[in-house]
Design a protein around this motif. Sequence first.
Motif, short mmCIF file in Angstrom:
data_model
loop_
_atom_site.label_atom_id
_atom_site.label_comp_id
_atom_site.label_asym_id
_atom_site.label_seq_id
_atom_site.Cartn_x
_atom_site.Cartn_y
_atom_site.Cartn_z
N PHE A 117 51.79 26.07 33.87
CA PHE A 117 52.09 27.65 33.74
C PHE A 117 50.66 28.10 33.98
CE2 PHE A 117 55.59 25.79 31.10
CZ PHE A 117 56.70 26.59 31.36
N THR A 118 50.95 29.27 35.01
CA THR A 118 49.58 30.13 35.00
C THR A 118 50.24 31.46 34.73
OG1 THR A 118 50.22 30.28 37.39
CG2 THR A 118 48.50 28.65 36.77
N LYS A 119 49.31 32.36 34.14
CA LYS A 119 49.58 33.76 33.69
C LYS A 119 48.59 34.80 34.41
CE LYS A 119 51.69 32.65 29.31
NZ LYS A 119 51.63 33.05 27.77
N ILE A 120 48.86 35.40 35.15
CA ILE A 120 47.65 36.38 35.85
C ILE A 120 47.57 37.74 34.88
CG2 ILE A 120 47.28 37.89 37.84
CD1 ILE A 120 49.35 36.30 39.39
N LYS A 121 46.45 37.69 33.95
CA LYS A 121 46.02 38.70 33.01
C LYS A 121 45.59 39.82 33.82
CE LYS A 121 46.32 37.70 29.33
NZ LYS A 121 45.26 37.21 28.32
N LYS A 122 44.60 39.66 34.88
CA LYS A 122 44.12 40.89 35.41
C LYS A 122 43.98 40.42 37.02
CE LYS A 122 41.36 42.90 31.88
NZ LYS A 122 39.97 43.38 31.48
N TRP A 123 44.29 41.45 37.62
CA TRP A 123 44.33 41.26 39.23
C TRP A 123 44.09 42.57 39.85
CZ3 TRP A 123 45.27 36.72 42.01
CH2 TRP A 123 45.56 36.85 43.44
N ASP A 124 42.91 43.39 39.26
CA ASP A 124 42.72 44.84 39.79
C ASP A 124 41.39 44.99 39.97
OD1 ASP A 124 41.29 44.87 37.21
OD2 ASP A 124 43.35 45.08 36.05
N THR A 125 41.23 46.56 40.23
CA THR A 125 39.85 46.83 40.76
C THR A 125 39.73 48.19 40.05
OG1 THR A 125 40.11 46.18 43.10
CG2 THR A 125 38.50 47.71 42.84
N SER A 126 38.52 48.32 39.76
CA SER A 126 38.09 49.55 38.97
C SER A 126 37.10 50.37 39.86
CB SER A 126 37.28 48.96 37.55
OG SER A 126 36.58 50.47 37.06
N TYR A 127 37.43 51.50 39.92
CA TYR A 127 36.70 52.21 41.17
C TYR A 127 36.32 53.72 40.81
CZ TYR A 127 36.21 54.31 45.74
OH TYR A 127 35.49 55.06 46.80
N VAL A 128 35.11 53.85 41.00
CA VAL A 128 34.61 55.18 40.39
C VAL A 128 33.73 55.76 41.49
CG1 VAL A 128 33.65 56.60 38.53
CG2 VAL A 128 34.80 54.56 38.07
#
Length: 224
Positions: A117-128
């Motif tokens: 089993f795999t869980k995608i906890k984070k898949w995101d970009t923080s953009y400032v």
Amino acid sequence: MKRFLKNVIITIVPVIFLSACVAPTLVTKESEFPGMYIEKPKSLLIMPPINLSTAADAKDYYSTTVEMPVAFQGYYTLPYEITSEVLKQQGVYDSELVYDMPLNKFYEYFGADAVLFTKIKKWDTSYVVVSSSLTVSIDAEIKSTKTSQVLWKYNGTVIVDLSGGNGGGLVGLLASAIVTAINTASADYTTYARQANGRFVGTIPVGPYHPMYLKDQQDKIIQQ
């Protein structure tokens, strides 16, 4: 008051310093994952990823990155596309539906000794504007189809700085913002997902199709 603050600073600073210098705890594969050496699974069924991130397309992208690195660890991995289709025919569209259920049926249907089993906890970009970072974080675990117990679990996280540098003046600031925007827009998540996989795959005790099978018990890994 000044004396009090001085004493507080003197007390806090060493604590912060010591916390920053704490070395990771190293353990052996055998002590951390004894079940893998007891059950000795040979074949793994890779379940569709469980997406806990805010990215709707993360599941489809990430599913293309898992099968090969696990196979290189010496396991027979049932073809993902075929097993995924069979699961859908049985009404299992999401791995969440079976995660907490007995897994013996997967041995009956597929002959799999264990399930990944795999869980995608984070898949995101923080953009400032002039600062941007990409994070891919995956929790993975192998469960036995005989006992449904967790035999192995680990996390792989990759954080990538996509910032365009710190140019001087208004022109430099503008250039930095442009580079950051380009880096963010062109970031290839699957590349970093493979890197995240690399953080945890190497901790899996190798399977019977690997030359180091049953010889890696004393290999050291970072305890999580």
